[in-house]
Motif scaffolding. Structure first.
Motif, short mmCIF file in Angstrom:
data_model
loop_
_atom_site.label_atom_id
_atom_site.label_comp_id
_atom_site.label_asym_id
_atom_site.label_seq_id
_atom_site.Cartn_x
_atom_site.Cartn_y
_atom_site.Cartn_z
N UNK A 11 0.85 -1.19 0.00
CA UNK A 11 0.00 0.00 0.00
C UNK A 11 0.88 1.24 0.00
N UNK A 12 0.31 2.34 -0.46
CA UNK A 12 0.97 3.64 -0.44
C UNK A 12 0.09 4.61 0.31
N UNK A 13 0.54 5.14 1.42
CA UNK A 13 -0.28 6.05 2.22
C UNK A 13 -0.46 7.41 1.56
N UNK A 14 -1.39 8.17 2.08
CA UNK A 14 -1.60 9.54 1.63
C UNK A 14 -0.40 10.39 2.04
N UNK A 15 -0.29 11.63 1.54
CA UNK A 15 0.86 12.47 1.88
C UNK A 15 1.14 12.60 3.37
N UNK A 16 0.10 12.54 4.20
CA UNK A 16 0.32 12.66 5.63
C UNK A 16 0.65 11.35 6.30
N UNK A 17 0.88 10.32 5.50
CA UNK A 17 1.21 9.02 6.07
C UNK A 17 0.00 8.24 6.53
N UNK A 18 -1.19 8.66 6.11
CA UNK A 18 -2.42 8.00 6.52
C UNK A 18 -2.84 6.95 5.50
N UNK A 19 -3.32 5.82 5.99
CA UNK A 19 -3.78 4.76 5.09
C UNK A 19 -4.64 3.78 5.88
N UNK A 20 -5.51 3.08 5.14
CA UNK A 20 -6.27 1.95 5.67
C UNK A 20 -6.01 0.82 4.69
N UNK A 21 -5.31 -0.22 5.13
CA UNK A 21 -4.92 -1.31 4.24
C UNK A 21 -5.49 -2.63 4.74
#
Length: 281
Positions: free
Chosen positions: A232-242
Motif C-alpha cells: 500500500x501507499x499512504x496519503x501524503x500525511x502518512x495515513x492509510x487503511x490497508x
C-alpha cells in the motif's frame, strides 16, 4: 410478477425511470393486485422527500446497516533468508499487547440466429433483471436520503474502498480487537481484527514518505511461515487503511516493511520490519 418485483418497479415508477416495457408490466400488475398499492405510495413519498430535501434524523443503526449492506453487498537467496529470519527475531522481541422474452431483431434472419434461437431472449431476461436491480438500488438511495443520510453521505458509503468496508465490519464485530504500535522510522500503526470474520486491517498515521520506487508491504507471520499480505501507499500525511490480503487467524503477527515498488520480488521481506504486532487474545 411477484410482489418484490412490483416493489422494485414502484421505485422506478416514482422516479419516472421505467422503460416502456416495465411501465406496461407495472400498470398491469397494479390493476391485478390492488393490495400492493402501498408500495407505490411509499415510493412516491420517498421520492418527494428526496426532491424537497429533508433535515437529518437518526434512524435505528440496524436500519442503516441493513440498507448499506444491500447496496454495497474473500528459492530465496541467502540475504533474503537472513531478512526473513531477522523479521522473526524482531517479532520475538516485540512487547506490544494485544421474464417475457424479447422479440427477435428486425431484418433477415441469419444462420447464427437459427443456431442460437434462445440467445436474444436470454439477453433480454438478463437486461431486465439488471434494470430492476438498478431500480432497487435507486429505491435504497431514496430511502437512505429520507432517513437522513444526505446524498453526499450515501455517495461516501458507496465509494468506500474494500479496506474501509472491512474496517467498518471489523469495528462492528463483537470480538473486534486492536493494538497500536509506533513504527521504527516514525508514525503510528494500528492493527484491527476480528477472529470471527477472519479479517484484519492496518490503519496508519504519520508514516514517513517513501521514494517513488518504494512501497510499504504487509506480512502475516504464523509460526515460521511468512506470507505477504499486500502493499500500500499512504496519503501524503502518512495515513492509510490497508486490508490484509492473506489468510488471517487470531494469534498471527502482522508486520510491515519497506519494499521495492510492486512488492518484494522474492515473496520474503528484504528489509527489517518497521513494526510487528502480535494479535494474541
Amino acid at each position: 410478477m411477484n410482489e418484490q418485483e412490483f416493489a422494485e418497479l414502484a421505485a422506478g415508477y416514482a422516479l419516472a425511470a421505467l422503460s416502456p416495457e416495465d411501465a406496461q408490466a407495472f400498470e398491469q400488475a397494479r390493476i391485478a393486485h390492488p393490495e400492493w398499492a402501498h408500495h407505490v405510495e411509499d415510493a412516491l413519498e420517498s421520492a418527494a422527500l428526496l426532491a424537497d430535501g429533508v433535515p437529518a434524523v437518526s434512524p435505528p443503526p440496524s436500519v442503516r446497516d441493513a440498507l448499506l449492506a444491500r447496496i454495497t453487498g474473500e528459492a530465496a537467496s541467502e540475504i533474503e533468508i537472513s531478512s526473513a529470519t531477522g523479521l522473526l527475531a524482531a517479532v520475538q522481541d516485540t512487547s506490544a499487547s494485544p421474464s417475457p422474452d424479447a422479440a427477435p431483431p428486425a431484418g433477415p434472419r441469419t444462420d447464427d440466429q437459427d443456431a442460437h434461437p434462445a440467445t436474444t431472449g436470454a439477453i433480454a431476461v438478463v437486461r431486465r433483471r439488471w434494470t430492476r436491480g438498478m431500480l432497487a438500488l435507486a429505491a435504497s438511495f431514496v430511502l437512505l436520503v429520507a432517513l437522513g443520510f444526505g446524498a453526499a453521505s450515501v455517495n461516501e458509503y458507496l465509494s468506500r474502498t474494500p479496506a474501509q468496508v472491512a474496517l467498518a465490519a471489523i469495528e462492528a464485530a463483537p470480538d473486534a480487537a486492536s493494538v497500536t504500535a509506533e513504527a521504527a522510522d516514525g508514525g503510528v500503526v494500528t492493527a484491527r481484527w476480528s477472529p470471527s470474520l477472519e479479517q484484519a486491517v492496518v490503519v496508519t498515521d504519520g508514516l514517513p514518505q517513501l521514494t517513488d520506487d518504494q512501497v510499504f508491504e504487509l506480512w502475516v507471520l504464523r509460526g515460521d511461515d511468512v506470507t505477504s499480505a499486500g502493499t500500500f501507499e499512504p496519503a501524503p500525511g502518512g495515513e492509510a487503511v490497508a486490508l490484509l490480503e492473506a489468510s488471517f487467524e487470531q494469534g498471527d503477527t502482522i508486520a510491515m516493511s519497506v519494499e521495492p515498488a510492486g512488492g518484494s520480488p522474492t515473496g520474503l521481506p528484504t528489509s527489517d520490519p518497521l513494526v510487528a504486532i502480535t494479535t494474541d487474545a
